[in-house]
Motif scaffolding. Structure first.
Motif, PDB file in Angstrom:
ATOM      1  N   PRO A   1      41.231  45.560  37.487  1.00  0.00           N
ATOM      2  CA  PRO A   1      41.855  46.882  37.297  1.00  0.00           C
ATOM      3  C   PRO A   1      43.103  46.831  36.428  1.00  0.00           C
ATOM      4  CG  PRO A   1      41.315  46.512  39.606  1.00  0.00           C
ATOM      5  CD  PRO A   1      41.134  45.196  38.910  1.00  0.00           C
ATOM      6  N   VAL A   2      43.883  45.766  36.593  1.00  0.00           N
ATOM      7  CA  VAL A   2      45.076  45.586  35.769  1.00  0.00           C
ATOM      8  C   VAL A   2      44.678  45.401  34.305  1.00  0.00           C
ATOM      9  CG1 VAL A   2      47.089  44.124  35.306  1.00  0.00           C
ATOM     10  CG2 VAL A   2      46.371  44.563  37.661  1.00  0.00           C
ATOM     11  N   ALA A   3      43.679  44.556  34.080  1.00  0.00           N
ATOM     12  CA  ALA A   3      43.259  44.241  32.718  1.00  0.00           C
ATOM     13  C   ALA A   3      42.781  45.487  31.968  1.00  0.00           C
ATOM     14  CB  ALA A   3      42.164  43.178  32.735  1.00  0.00           C
ATOM     15  N   ILE A   4      41.978  46.310  32.621  1.00  0.00           N
ATOM     16  CA  ILE A   4      41.451  47.510  31.973  1.00  0.00           C
ATOM     17  C   ILE A   4      42.578  48.486  31.637  1.00  0.00           C
ATOM     18  CG2 ILE A   4      40.013  49.560  32.312  1.00  0.00           C
ATOM     19  CD1 ILE A   4      38.116  47.793  33.960  1.00  0.00           C
ATOM     20  N   THR A   5      43.455  48.729  32.608  1.00  0.00           N
ATOM     21  CA  THR A   5      44.568  49.660  32.374  1.00  0.00           C
ATOM     22  C   THR A   5      45.525  49.111  31.321  1.00  0.00           C
ATOM     23  OG1 THR A   5      44.407  50.278  34.713  1.00  0.00           O
ATOM     24  CG2 THR A   5      46.344  51.026  33.510  1.00  0.00           C
ATOM     25  N   MET A   6      45.787  47.817  31.373  1.00  0.00           N
ATOM     26  CA  MET A   6      46.678  47.196  30.388  1.00  0.00           C
ATOM     27  C   MET A   6      46.114  47.313  28.982  1.00  0.00           C
ATOM     28  SD  MET A   6      49.451  45.581  29.615  1.00  0.00           S
ATOM     29  CE  MET A   6      50.236  44.616  30.913  1.00  0.00           C
ATOM     30  N   PHE A   7      44.815  47.061  28.826  1.00  0.00           N
ATOM     31  CA  PHE A   7      44.201  47.156  27.495  1.00  0.00           C
ATOM     32  C   PHE A   7      44.376  48.551  26.914  1.00  0.00           C
ATOM     33  CE2 PHE A   7      40.630  48.500  24.874  1.00  0.00           C
ATOM     34  CZ  PHE A   7      40.635  47.543  23.879  1.00  0.00           C
ATOM     35  N   LEU A   8      44.067  49.570  27.681  1.00  0.00           N
ATOM     36  CA  LEU A   8      44.117  50.940  27.181  1.00  0.00           C
ATOM     37  C   LEU A   8      45.545  51.384  26.862  1.00  0.00           C
ATOM     38  CD1 LEU A   8      41.501  52.499  29.629  1.00  0.00           C
ATOM     39  CD2 LEU A   8      41.191  52.081  27.176  1.00  0.00           C
ATOM     40  N   SER A   9      46.504  50.956  27.664  1.00  0.00           N
ATOM     41  CA  SER A   9      47.897  51.345  27.405  1.00  0.00           C
ATOM     42  C   SER A   9      48.491  50.564  26.238  1.00  0.00           C
ATOM     43  CB  SER A   9      48.744  51.154  28.666  1.00  0.00           C
ATOM     44  OG  SER A   9      48.796  49.798  29.036  1.00  0.00           O
ATOM     45  N   SER A  10      48.159  49.273  26.148  1.00  0.00           N
ATOM     46  CA  SER A  10      48.748  48.457  25.079  1.00  0.00           C
ATOM     47  C   SER A  10      48.129  48.754  23.713  1.00  0.00           C
ATOM     48  CB  SER A  10      48.613  46.968  25.410  1.00  0.00           C
ATOM     49  OG  SER A  10      47.263  46.580  25.540  1.00  0.00           O
ATOM     50  N   TYR A  11      46.959  49.397  23.695  1.00  0.00           N
ATOM     51  CA  TYR A  11      46.400  49.870  22.428  1.00  0.00           C
ATOM     52  C   TYR A  11      47.440  50.740  21.710  1.00  0.00           C
ATOM     53  CZ  TYR A  11      43.180  52.207  19.162  1.00  0.00           C
ATOM     54  OH  TYR A  11      42.562  52.690  18.029  1.00  0.00           O
ATOM     55  N   CYS A  12      48.097  51.595  22.474  1.00  0.00           N
ATOM     56  CA  CYS A  12      49.125  52.474  21.890  1.00  0.00           C
ATOM     57  C   CYS A  12      50.316  51.665  21.376  1.00  0.00           C
ATOM     58  CB  CYS A  12      49.588  53.490  22.927  1.00  0.00           C
ATOM     59  SG  CYS A  12      48.288  54.605  23.498  1.00  0.00           S
ATOM     60  N   SER A  13      50.653  50.588  22.081  1.00  0.00           N
ATOM     61  CA  SER A  13      51.754  49.737  21.630  1.00  0.00           C
ATOM     62  C   SER A  13      51.424  49.081  20.292  1.00  0.00           C
ATOM     63  CB  SER A  13      52.047  48.657  22.672  1.00  0.00           C
ATOM     64  OG  SER A  13      52.457  49.237  23.893  1.00  0.00           O
ATOM     65  N   GLY A  14      50.150  48.695  20.105  1.00  0.00           N
ATOM     66  CA  GLY A  14      49.732  48.130  18.816  1.00  0.00           C
ATOM     67  C   GLY A  14      49.929  49.117  17.685  1.00  0.00           C
ATOM     68  N   LEU A  15      49.604  50.383  17.937  1.00  0.00           N
ATOM     69  CA  LEU A  15      49.822  51.423  16.928  1.00  0.00           C
ATOM     70  C   LEU A  15      51.301  51.562  16.596  1.00  0.00           C
ATOM     71  CD1 LEU A  15      47.489  54.280  18.256  1.00  0.00           C
ATOM     72  CD2 LEU A  15      47.036  52.745  16.345  1.00  0.00           C
ATOM     73  N   ILE A  16      52.123  51.584  17.648  1.00  0.00           N
ATOM     74  CA  ILE A  16      53.562  51.781  17.469  1.00  0.00           C
ATOM     75  C   ILE A  16      54.174  50.666  16.631  1.00  0.00           C
ATOM     76  CG2 ILE A  16      55.774  51.872  18.687  1.00  0.00           C
ATOM     77  CD1 ILE A  16      54.012  54.405  18.952  1.00  0.00           C
ATOM     78  N   LEU A  17      53.814  49.427  16.930  1.00  0.00           N
ATOM     79  CA  LEU A  17      54.391  48.289  16.221  1.00  0.00           C
ATOM     80  C   LEU A  17      54.063  48.310  14.737  1.00  0.00           C
ATOM     81  CD1 LEU A  17      53.700  45.496  18.869  1.00  0.00           C
ATOM     82  CD2 LEU A  17      55.950  46.324  18.133  1.00  0.00           C
ATOM     83  N   VAL A  18      52.863  48.769  14.382  1.00  0.00           N
ATOM     84  CA  VAL A  18      52.459  48.799  12.981  1.00  0.00           C
ATOM     85  C   VAL A  18      53.010  50.030  12.260  1.00  0.00           C
ATOM     86  CG1 VAL A  18      50.501  48.972  11.393  1.00  0.00           C
ATOM     87  CG2 VAL A  18      50.353  47.475  13.390  1.00  0.00           C
ATOM     88  N   LEU A  19      52.965  51.171  12.923  1.00  0.00           N
ATOM     89  CA  LEU A  19      53.194  52.440  12.225  1.00  0.00           C
ATOM     90  C   LEU A  19      54.633  52.934  12.211  1.00  0.00           C
ATOM     91  CD1 LEU A  19      50.058  54.406  13.520  1.00  0.00           C
ATOM     92  CD2 LEU A  19      50.317  53.215  11.328  1.00  0.00           C
ATOM     93  N   MET A  20      55.440  52.553  13.198  1.00  0.00           N
ATOM     94  CA  MET A  20      56.780  53.134  13.285  1.00  0.00           C
ATOM     95  C   MET A  20      57.683  52.820  12.091  1.00  0.00           C
ATOM     96  SD  MET A  20      56.762  55.240  15.649  1.00  0.00           S
ATOM     97  CE  MET A  20      55.035  55.445  15.160  1.00  0.00           C
ATOM     98  N   PRO A  21      57.648  51.605  11.518  1.00  0.00           N
ATOM     99  CA  PRO A  21      58.459  51.400  10.310  1.00  0.00           C
ATOM    100  C   PRO A  21      58.083  52.350   9.174  1.00  0.00           C
ATOM    101  CG  PRO A  21      57.813  49.294  11.230  1.00  0.00           C
ATOM    102  CD  PRO A  21      57.032  50.342  11.983  1.00  0.00           C
ATOM    103  N   ASP A  22      56.780  52.611   9.006  1.00  0.00           N
ATOM    104  CA  ASP A  22      56.340  53.520   7.945  1.00  0.00           C
ATOM    105  C   ASP A  22      56.668  54.971   8.275  1.00  0.00           C
ATOM    106  OD1 ASP A  22      55.388  51.272   6.731  1.00  0.00           O
ATOM    107  OD2 ASP A  22      53.326  51.962   6.504  1.00  0.00           O
TER     108      ASP A  22
END
Length: 368
Positions: free
Chosen positions: A194-215
């Motif tokens: 349950p932790v793994a599934i929830t973590m994957f879905l939430s951290s997907y957004c973190s991946g977007l943030i790390l790439v896109l926020m500087p731009d």
């Protein structure tokens, strides 16, 4: 952990520009994706080793990789070498946080894990915020080479401080090469699914943030590319400080549901952020969401893991984290074409991931 996170995050705001100067502006998504891929591949090994040879030894491996990587960046002049080094650098977060989190799990009493993980996470958030906020000013002052060398120096400080930390694994073994042979059942701990599934879905957004926020900062005319993380970290620290005990009181699943609902709101706000004020509000709400979900996921991992294999459970949680961040980062290679409209499209996909997480947490309501 604070100094490790400063070292890791200090270079992040300027890596997009660094890669662009090498002629690789179309490969920005790989900056995060390759890093997290290596971290994810390292987790089964670091989790097993943390349970065998000790938490500190695993942390030192991560620190060594991080320090060496930052010393090598100034010598990189071609795209492929930069991407290769990013992959190598990823092994640092594949090892250090795994050992550190297992160590904290050893220390914390069961009825205060949410509170304790909130304190532990605060040090990580402070490191991220300070590193991200200082990256652009340090690069402007010392140049890119000075930025990389500063990151290496801060990593050395973390390594020196770790000397004073006591090992928490009571029965350590001497390292043997056969420990690097990881079996299938040592890669993923089903107890923390349950932790793994929830973590994957939430951290997907973190991946977007790390790439896109500087731009996005550039599109909005914001000079400091780390501004998002200043407000994000300020709000997440406040939440961790005042609400660290929340999941200890009302339960992990319920707390995560509230956190993911707030994260959904943050991503939607960010997609519509057309000015500085909305940008700051979105960053603040994103920080609140992370301040709720992150310590809860860490505490839930400790709850569900087998006491004799906390490293494996922690490694599984971090594999999900890395996979989510990598997926979010790689999605920008598909949807993002270096303009504001396609950047917003990426964020809409992130919102869908939040909705999926909310649905999943509701389906397991009767079990947790």
């Amino acid at each position: 952990m604070f100094f490790f996170m400063v070292s890791f995050n200090l270079i992040m705001p300027e890596l997009n520009n660094f890669l662009t100067q090498l002629g690789g502006e179309d490969y920005k998504g790989y900056i995060i994706a390759l890093f997290t891929l290596a971290a994810g591949l390292a987790r089964p090994f670091s989790g097993k080793l943390a349970d065998k040879i000790g938490r500190k030894q695993v942390m030192y491996v991560g620190l060594l990789v991080s320090i060496l990587s930052n010393f090598v960046y100034p010598f990189v002049s071609v795209i492929w070498l930069f991407l290769l080094l990013r992959f190598f650098h990823g092994f640092s977060t594949g090892f250090h946080p795994t050992g550190a989190t297992a160590m904290v799990s050893d220390i914390l009493p069961e009825n205060r894990r949410g509170e304790g993980m909130g304190v532990f996470g605060t040090s990580m958030s402070l490191g991220m915020g300070l590193g991200q906020s200082l990256g652009t000013p340090v690069a402007n002052w010392l140049g890119m080479n000075g930025l990389f060398l500063s990151a290496a120096g801060i990593g050395v400080i973390s390594a020196v401080l770790l000397l004073r930390v006591e090992e928490t694994l009571s029965e350590k073994e001497r390292f043997k090469r056969k420990m690097l042979l990881v079996k299938k059942n040592e890669i993923f701990d089903p107890l923390v699914t349950p932790v793994a599934i929830t973590m994957f879905l939430s951290s997907y957004c973190s991946g977007l943030i790390l790439v896109l926020m500087p731009d996005l900062s550039g599109y909005l005319g914001i000079g400091n590319k780390g501004l998002f993380f200043i407000f994000y970290v300020a709000s997440t620290i406040m939440v961790r400080t005042f609400m660290g005990k929340l999941s200890d009181r009302i339960g992990r699943r319920q707390t995560l549901f509230y956190g993911m609902l707030i994260l959904l709101g943050a991503i939607i706000l960010l997609a519509f952020a057309g000015n500085l004020v909305l940008f700051i509000i979105a960053a603040t709400v994103f920080g609140i969401a992370t301040g709720i979900t992150s310590p809860t996921l860490f505490a839930w991992t400790a709850d569900l893991s087998n006491p004799s294999n906390k490293g494996r459970g922690t490694g599984t949680m971090f594999i999900a984290l890395e996979m989510g961040i990598m997926s979010g980062a790689l999605s920008t290679l598909v949807f993002y074409t270096n303009n504001l409209e396609t950047l917003q499209t990426c964020l809409y996909v992130g919102a869908i991931m939040c909705i999926l997480a909310l649905g999943y947490l509701q389906t397991i309501r009767s079990k947790y």
